[in-house]
Design an enzyme around this catalytic site. Sequence first.
Site, PDB file in Angstrom:
ATOM      1  N   ASP A 173      -9.379   3.944   9.958  1.00  0.00           N
ATOM      2  CA  ASP A 173      -9.639   5.376  10.149  1.00  0.00           C
ATOM      3  C   ASP A 173     -10.755   5.788   9.188  1.00  0.00           C
ATOM      4  O   ASP A 173     -11.945   5.701   9.514  1.00  0.00           O
ATOM      5  CB  ASP A 173      -8.322   6.133   9.938  1.00  0.00           C
ATOM      6  CG  ASP A 173      -8.453   7.614  10.161  1.00  0.00           C
ATOM      7  OD1 ASP A 173      -9.546   8.051  10.574  1.00  0.00           O
ATOM      8  OD2 ASP A 173      -7.485   8.364   9.920  1.00  0.00           O
TER       9      ASP A 173
ATOM     10  N   LYS B 290       0.854  -1.199   0.000  1.00  0.00           N
ATOM     11  CA  LYS B 290       0.000   0.000   0.000  1.00  0.00           C
ATOM     12  C   LYS B 290       0.883   1.240   0.000  1.00  0.00           C
ATOM     13  O   LYS B 290       1.946   1.244   0.606  1.00  0.00           O
ATOM     14  CB  LYS B 290      -0.872  -0.030   1.263  1.00  0.00           C
ATOM     15  CG  LYS B 290      -1.730   1.186   1.504  1.00  0.00           C
ATOM     16  CD  LYS B 290      -2.551   1.036   2.777  1.00  0.00           C
ATOM     17  CE  LYS B 290      -1.979   1.853   3.917  1.00  0.00           C
ATOM     18  NZ  LYS B 290      -2.801   1.801   5.143  1.00  0.00           N
TER      19      LYS B 290
HETATM   20  C1  R5P Z   1      -1.761   3.284   9.170  1.00  0.00           C
HETATM   21  O1  R5P Z   1      -0.589   3.105   9.017  1.00  0.00           O
HETATM   22  C2  R5P Z   1      -2.667   2.368   9.940  1.00  0.00           C
HETATM   23  O2  R5P Z   1      -2.035   1.173  10.260  1.00  0.00           O
HETATM   24  C3  R5P Z   1      -3.930   2.083   9.151  1.00  0.00           C
HETATM   25  O3  R5P Z   1      -3.586   1.384   7.973  1.00  0.00           O
HETATM   26  C4  R5P Z   1      -4.632   3.355   8.778  1.00  0.00           C
HETATM   27  O4  R5P Z   1      -4.941   4.082   9.918  1.00  0.00           O
HETATM   28  C5  R5P Z   1      -5.912   3.084   8.004  1.00  0.00           C
HETATM   29  O5  R5P Z   1      -6.404   4.316   7.585  1.00  0.00           O
HETATM   30  P1  R5P Z   1      -7.655   4.442   6.616  1.00  0.00           P
HETATM   31  O6  R5P Z   1      -8.750   3.615   7.228  1.00  0.00           O
HETATM   32  O7  R5P Z   1      -7.962   5.917   6.634  1.00  0.00           O
HETATM   33  O8  R5P Z   1      -7.241   3.974   5.279  1.00  0.00           O
END
Ligand code: R5P
Length: 318
Positions: A223, A192
């Site tokens: 998030d 990613k």
């Molecule tokens: C980031 O490094 C965390 O491990 C999660 O991958 C991140 O918080 C996910 O964010 P979202 O749901 O906004 O894609």
Amino acid sequence: MDELKIFSGNTHPDLARSICQYLGIPVGKAEIFEFSNENIFVRVLENVRARDVFIIQPVSSPVNKSLVELLIMIDAMKRASAGRITAVLPYYGYARTDKKDQPRVPITARLIADLITVAGANRVLTVDLHAAQIQGFFNIPVDELTALYLLSNYFKDKALPNPVVVATDVGISKRARDLAAKLDAPLAIIEKRRLGNGSKTETLTVIGDVKGMQAIAFDDEIDTGGSIVNAANVLLREGATEVYACCTHPIFSDAATQKIAESTLKQVVVTDTVPIAKEKRVPKITVLPIASLLGEAIHRIHTGLSVGAMFEQEDAGK
Ligand code: R5P
């Protein structure tokens, strides 16, 4: 250590109540409110002199208010002569700003550690830090619990015929491997990329085989839901028969739960380290309560028993 007392900030009183239920004690009485000038005021309404005080407060929405409330509560307990103060952060906000990976940026996770310590906390209890190194940002003891067993037991009971655990990015792959080991399942990793400093991400490739398998996408937090929804689409494209997701911290900002509801995800399993508003509890989301894990850890810290032994017992039962 003298009598155990649990207090709650305003962020997650339901969790504090459930922890107290587990421990068989009432929630400590305190008033916490904001003056008209937005200054937060705290008054502890019972004697805490020489007591073993735990303050439950995830640093989650409203993040900055939650943090300041926690700091002021610690200060109030210190000035009321509490014997020992443990800051319980089921979710450690700002944990994603944990290194100087660009010029002229802060390490806010370290700043938070300094603030908690200077306020007067003697210990910290937390769950699944975004990066384990954050433990080392403190010079006071930190107990980090994990929801891995809660999540793995849930999926064990589900008995999916051909599961594969998928780390939603390289950073979470070590913990995803632990989940895979507990489920006797193989591991795949998604590559990613975060686009700039915002919340937009791009899912590139899947490393590993998911064809004909039920994918369990794993992350520490959800998030905006972008990463997990993208992951589901890519995994189905690569031949997974269905995609589940699980994480410890359901931050669910913006339209995350709506995105999940409309996505190709079959089910999303989370814990309640942060409060989840009623309207965000869509049918695809399953919430596993974290209170007994925190309650047991608090009991062990208070009585001087090993916290690590909680997980050794789980590992032995695997
Ligand atoms: C980031 O490094 C965390 O491990 C999660 O991958 C991140 O918080 C996910 O964010 P979202 O749901 O906004 O894609």
